[in-house]
Design a protein around this motif. Sequence first.
Motif, PDB file in Angstrom:
ATOM      1  N   TRP A  44      32.293 -43.529 -20.404  1.00 14.07           N
ATOM      2  CA  TRP A  44      31.163 -44.124 -19.704  1.00 14.07           C
ATOM      3  C   TRP A  44      30.044 -43.091 -19.537  1.00 14.07           C
ATOM      4  O   TRP A  44      30.272 -42.010 -18.999  1.00 14.07           O
ATOM      5  CB  TRP A  44      31.580 -44.628 -18.322  1.00 14.07           C
ATOM      6  N   GLY A  45      28.840 -43.437 -19.949  1.00 17.34           N
ATOM      7  CA  GLY A  45      27.690 -42.580 -19.680  1.00 17.34           C
ATOM      8  C   GLY A  45      27.332 -42.667 -18.208  1.00 17.34           C
ATOM      9  O   GLY A  45      27.250 -43.763 -17.648  1.00 17.34           O
ATOM     10  N   SER A  46      27.123 -41.523 -17.570  1.00 26.12           N
ATOM     11  CA  SER A  46      26.839 -41.511 -16.127  1.00 26.12           C
ATOM     12  C   SER A  46      25.588 -40.697 -15.818  1.00 26.12           C
ATOM     13  O   SER A  46      25.462 -39.550 -16.241  1.00 26.12           O
ATOM     14  CB  SER A  46      28.030 -40.934 -15.356  1.00 26.12           C
ATOM     15  N   ARG A  47      24.719 -41.313 -15.038  1.00 25.46           N
ATOM     16  CA  ARG A  47      23.503 -40.619 -14.576  1.00 25.46           C
ATOM     17  C   ARG A  47      23.750 -39.842 -13.300  1.00 25.46           C
ATOM     18  O   ARG A  47      22.911 -39.025 -12.904  1.00 25.46           O
ATOM     19  CB  ARG A  47      22.407 -41.666 -14.313  1.00 25.46           C
ATOM     20  N   PHE A  48      24.898 -40.087 -12.667  1.00 28.20           N
ATOM     21  CA  PHE A  48      25.112 -39.592 -11.308  1.00 28.20           C
ATOM     22  C   PHE A  48      26.248 -38.581 -11.198  1.00 28.20           C
ATOM     23  O   PHE A  48      26.842 -38.435 -10.141  1.00 28.20           O
ATOM     24  CB  PHE A  48      25.368 -40.778 -10.369  1.00 28.20           C
ATOM     25  N   ILE A  49      26.546 -37.910 -12.305  1.00 29.24           N
ATOM     26  CA  ILE A  49      27.467 -36.781 -12.254  1.00 29.24           C
ATOM     27  C   ILE A  49      26.705 -35.530 -12.679  1.00 29.24           C
ATOM     28  O   ILE A  49      25.572 -35.615 -13.157  1.00 29.24           O
ATOM     29  CB  ILE A  49      28.709 -36.997 -13.156  1.00 29.24           C
ATOM     30  N   LYS A  50      27.328 -34.376 -12.514  1.00 29.89           N
ATOM     31  CA  LYS A  50      26.678 -33.111 -12.850  1.00 29.89           C
ATOM     32  C   LYS A  50      26.219 -33.122 -14.308  1.00 29.89           C
ATOM     33  O   LYS A  50      26.993 -33.420 -15.216  1.00 29.89           O
ATOM     34  CB  LYS A  50      27.641 -31.949 -12.618  1.00 29.89           C
ATOM     35  N   GLY A  51      24.963 -32.797 -14.504  1.00 27.92           N
ATOM     36  CA  GLY A  51      24.390 -32.806 -15.843  1.00 27.92           C
ATOM     37  C   GLY A  51      23.665 -34.088 -16.186  1.00 27.92           C
ATOM     38  O   GLY A  51      22.910 -34.151 -17.161  1.00 27.92           O
ATOM     39  N   GLY A  52      23.882 -35.148 -15.397  1.00 32.18           N
ATOM     40  CA  GLY A  52      23.211 -36.419 -15.627  1.00 32.18           C
ATOM     41  C   GLY A  52      21.946 -36.537 -14.798  1.00 32.18           C
ATOM     42  O   GLY A  52      21.654 -35.692 -13.949  1.00 32.18           O
ATOM     43  N   GLY A  53      21.180 -37.591 -15.033  1.00 25.43           N
ATOM     44  CA  GLY A  53      19.962 -37.779 -14.259  1.00 25.43           C
ATOM     45  C   GLY A  53      19.120 -38.913 -14.803  1.00 25.43           C
ATOM     46  O   GLY A  53      19.523 -39.637 -15.731  1.00 25.43           O
ATOM     47  N   VAL A  54      17.943 -39.091 -14.233  1.00 27.92           N
ATOM     48  CA  VAL A  54      16.995 -40.119 -14.662  1.00 27.92           C
ATOM     49  C   VAL A  54      15.605 -39.510 -14.768  1.00 27.92           C
ATOM     50  O   VAL A  54      15.288 -38.538 -14.098  1.00 27.92           O
ATOM     51  CB  VAL A  54      16.964 -41.317 -13.681  1.00 27.92           C
ATOM     52  N   LYS A  55      14.785 -40.095 -15.640  1.00 23.34           N
ATOM     53  CA  LYS A  55      13.392 -39.685 -15.794  1.00 23.34           C
ATOM     54  C   LYS A  55      12.514 -40.929 -15.730  1.00 23.34           C
ATOM     55  O   LYS A  55      12.824 -41.958 -16.329  1.00 23.34           O
ATOM     56  CB  LYS A  55      13.170 -38.988 -17.137  1.00 23.34           C
ATOM     57  N   ASP A  56      11.430 -40.825 -14.997  1.00 21.29           N
ATOM     58  CA  ASP A  56      10.421 -41.888 -14.948  1.00 21.29           C
ATOM     59  C   ASP A  56      11.003 -43.243 -14.548  1.00 21.29           C
ATOM     60  O   ASP A  56      10.578 -44.290 -15.050  1.00 21.29           O
ATOM     61  CB  ASP A  56       9.716 -42.022 -16.306  1.00 21.29           C
ATOM     62  N   LEU A  57      11.965 -43.206 -13.645  1.00 21.06           N
ATOM     63  CA  LEU A  57      12.562 -44.447 -13.163  1.00 21.06           C
ATOM     64  C   LEU A  57      12.003 -44.756 -11.777  1.00 21.06           C
ATOM     65  O   LEU A  57      12.064 -43.908 -10.885  1.00 21.06           O
ATOM     66  CB  LEU A  57      14.087 -44.321 -13.094  1.00 21.06           C
ATOM     67  N   TYR A  62      12.815 -47.893  -6.647  1.00 24.54           N
ATOM     68  CA  TYR A  62      13.606 -49.076  -6.310  1.00 24.54           C
ATOM     69  C   TYR A  62      14.704 -49.302  -7.342  1.00 24.54           C
ATOM     70  O   TYR A  62      15.804 -49.765  -7.004  1.00 24.54           O
ATOM     71  CB  TYR A  62      12.712 -50.315  -6.185  1.00 24.54           C
ATOM     72  N   ARG A  63      14.439 -48.944  -8.627  1.00 28.18           N
ATOM     73  CA  ARG A  63      15.458 -49.079  -9.661  1.00 28.18           C
ATOM     74  C   ARG A  63      16.591 -48.070  -9.452  1.00 28.18           C
ATOM     75  O   ARG A  63      17.767 -48.381  -9.648  1.00 28.18           O
ATOM     76  CB  ARG A  63      14.842 -48.881 -11.052  1.00 28.18           C
ATOM     77  N   LEU A  64      16.219 -46.866  -9.044  1.00 33.44           N
ATOM     78  CA  LEU A  64      17.229 -45.848  -8.763  1.00 33.44           C
ATOM     79  C   LEU A  64      18.091 -46.271  -7.583  1.00 33.44           C
ATOM     80  O   LEU A  64      19.322 -46.122  -7.595  1.00 33.44           O
ATOM     81  CB  LEU A  64      16.553 -44.506  -8.469  1.00 33.44           C
ATOM     82  N   PHE A  65      17.448 -46.831  -6.569  1.00 32.21           N
ATOM     83  CA  PHE A  65      18.168 -47.315  -5.393  1.00 32.21           C
ATOM     84  C   PHE A  65      19.146 -48.427  -5.773  1.00 32.21           C
ATOM     85  O   PHE A  65      20.304 -48.441  -5.319  1.00 32.21           O
ATOM     86  CB  PHE A  65      17.176 -47.817  -4.349  1.00 32.21           C
ATOM     87  N   LEU A  66      18.696 -49.355  -6.625  1.00 36.88           N
ATOM     88  CA  LEU A  66      19.557 -50.452  -7.038  1.00 36.88           C
ATOM     89  C   LEU A  66      20.747 -49.952  -7.854  1.00 36.88           C
ATOM     90  O   LEU A  66      21.870 -50.451  -7.708  1.00 36.88           O
ATOM     91  CB  LEU A  66      18.757 -51.471  -7.854  1.00 36.88           C
ATOM     92  N   SER A  67      20.510 -48.950  -8.705  1.00 36.41           N
ATOM     93  CA  SER A  67      21.604 -48.420  -9.526  1.00 36.41           C
ATOM     94  C   SER A  67      22.636 -47.693  -8.672  1.00 36.41           C
ATOM     95  O   SER A  67      23.846 -47.891  -8.820  1.00 36.41           O
ATOM     96  CB  SER A  67      21.052 -47.467 -10.592  1.00 36.41           C
ATOM     97  N   ARG A  68      22.164 -46.861  -7.773  1.00 36.58           N
ATOM     98  CA  ARG A  68      23.090 -46.131  -6.896  1.00 36.58           C
ATOM     99  C   ARG A  68      23.772 -47.076  -5.917  1.00 36.58           C
ATOM    100  O   ARG A  68      24.983 -47.020  -5.704  1.00 36.58           O
ATOM    101  CB  ARG A  68      22.338 -45.023  -6.140  1.00 36.58           C
ATOM    102  N   THR A 106       9.724 -51.641 -17.911  1.00 38.43           N
ATOM    103  CA  THR A 106      10.353 -52.944 -17.730  1.00 38.43           C
ATOM    104  C   THR A 106      10.538 -53.248 -16.246  1.00 38.43           C
ATOM    105  O   THR A 106      11.022 -52.404 -15.492  1.00 38.43           O
ATOM    106  CB  THR A 106      11.725 -53.002 -18.425  1.00 38.43           C
ATOM    107  N   VAL A 107      10.144 -54.441 -15.840  1.00 36.99           N
ATOM    108  CA  VAL A 107      10.259 -54.845 -14.442  1.00 36.99           C
ATOM    109  C   VAL A 107      11.557 -55.624 -14.235  1.00 36.99           C
ATOM    110  O   VAL A 107      11.867 -56.548 -14.996  1.00 36.99           O
ATOM    111  CB  VAL A 107       9.053 -55.717 -14.020  1.00 36.99           C
ATOM    112  N   LEU A 108      12.316 -55.223 -13.228  1.00 40.36           N
ATOM    113  CA  LEU A 108      13.550 -55.925 -12.905  1.00 40.36           C
ATOM    114  C   LEU A 108      13.226 -57.105 -11.989  1.00 40.36           C
ATOM    115  O   LEU A 108      12.665 -56.933 -10.904  1.00 40.36           O
ATOM    116  CB  LEU A 108      14.531 -54.976 -12.214  1.00 40.36           C
ATOM    117  N   LYS A 109      13.578 -58.307 -12.421  1.00 37.23           N
ATOM    118  CA  LYS A 109      13.265 -59.500 -11.657  1.00 37.23           C
ATOM    119  C   LYS A 109      14.239 -59.677 -10.497  1.00 37.23           C
ATOM    120  O   LYS A 109      15.427 -59.350 -10.612  1.00 37.23           O
ATOM    121  CB  LYS A 109      13.294 -60.729 -12.564  1.00 37.23           C
ATOM    122  N   PHE A 110      13.740 -60.211  -9.388  1.00 35.09           N
ATOM    123  CA  PHE A 110      14.581 -60.446  -8.208  1.00 35.09           C
ATOM    124  C   PHE A 110      15.735 -61.381  -8.552  1.00 35.09           C
ATOM    125  O   PHE A 110      16.856 -61.209  -8.060  1.00 35.09           O
ATOM    126  CB  PHE A 110      13.728 -61.040  -7.083  1.00 35.09           C
TER     127      PHE A 110
END
Length: 244
Positions: free
Chosen positions: A119-132, A135-141, A210-214
């Motif tokens: 599984w690819g993970s943005r939330f372990i050591k070495g992972g991360g996000v750019k230009d997100l 609110y999208r980061l909040f929804l993912s976490r 890309t906009v995430l719809k409610f």
Amino acid sequence: MSKYSIVMPAANEEKTIQSTIEQIMNMEGRPLHLYVVMDDYSKDSTEQIIREAMKTYDRLHLVYYKESKGVATCYLYGFQVAIDEGADFIIEMDAGGSHNVKDIPKFLEKLDEGYSCVWGSRFIKGGGVKDLPLYRLFLSRGGTILSNTVLGTHLKDMTSGFEAFKADVLKQMNLDMFLSRGHMYQTEMRYYCRNEKSVEVPIVYQGSDTVLKFKSVTEALDILFRLKEYEKEVKKKTGCRDEG
């Protein structure tokens, strides 16, 4: 020699698809087969670019899924095509540049070590996000925390779409009976694979406009709270033993 395939749905990706294809096809090491899955949602020149590239790369395949009901069905149909054509290992990734081709070797390494799911993970050591967007980061976490709580899973990232499998894992699933038709599919897949030998690897996710719809959020929540019971229903229909 084992066959390694990538399944990549694409729609309206004319700005990025050429570069993505070239990077994958020209990667050093083992040859990778790329299955790009499209449906009628795509309206730009993405298909033409892929067909032109197929003249250069014999490991590039265009899969047109006319009966598509959303991105999740394109992934699942692409898996089946890759399996039918002899794939031993399958990597799933995005075509729009959100996933870095340079991260692919991390998945291959773990598959070679004997893991069934990576599984690819943005939330372990070495992972991360750019230009997100925040609110999208909040929804993912938040979605990861909620999913782990409801489903009893223990991953650091339950919503990433960069992942890899031994084909045998997918062969034992009923790919036509997934509940999700959208991006909640990523969480559903992780839940079904909870008893497999799996590992997370760090990825850096590149955000887009890309906009995430409610509506997508409410649908995801509905599926999340129905998933355990749905799995039991599917096992009853298919005669599979419930392993918890």
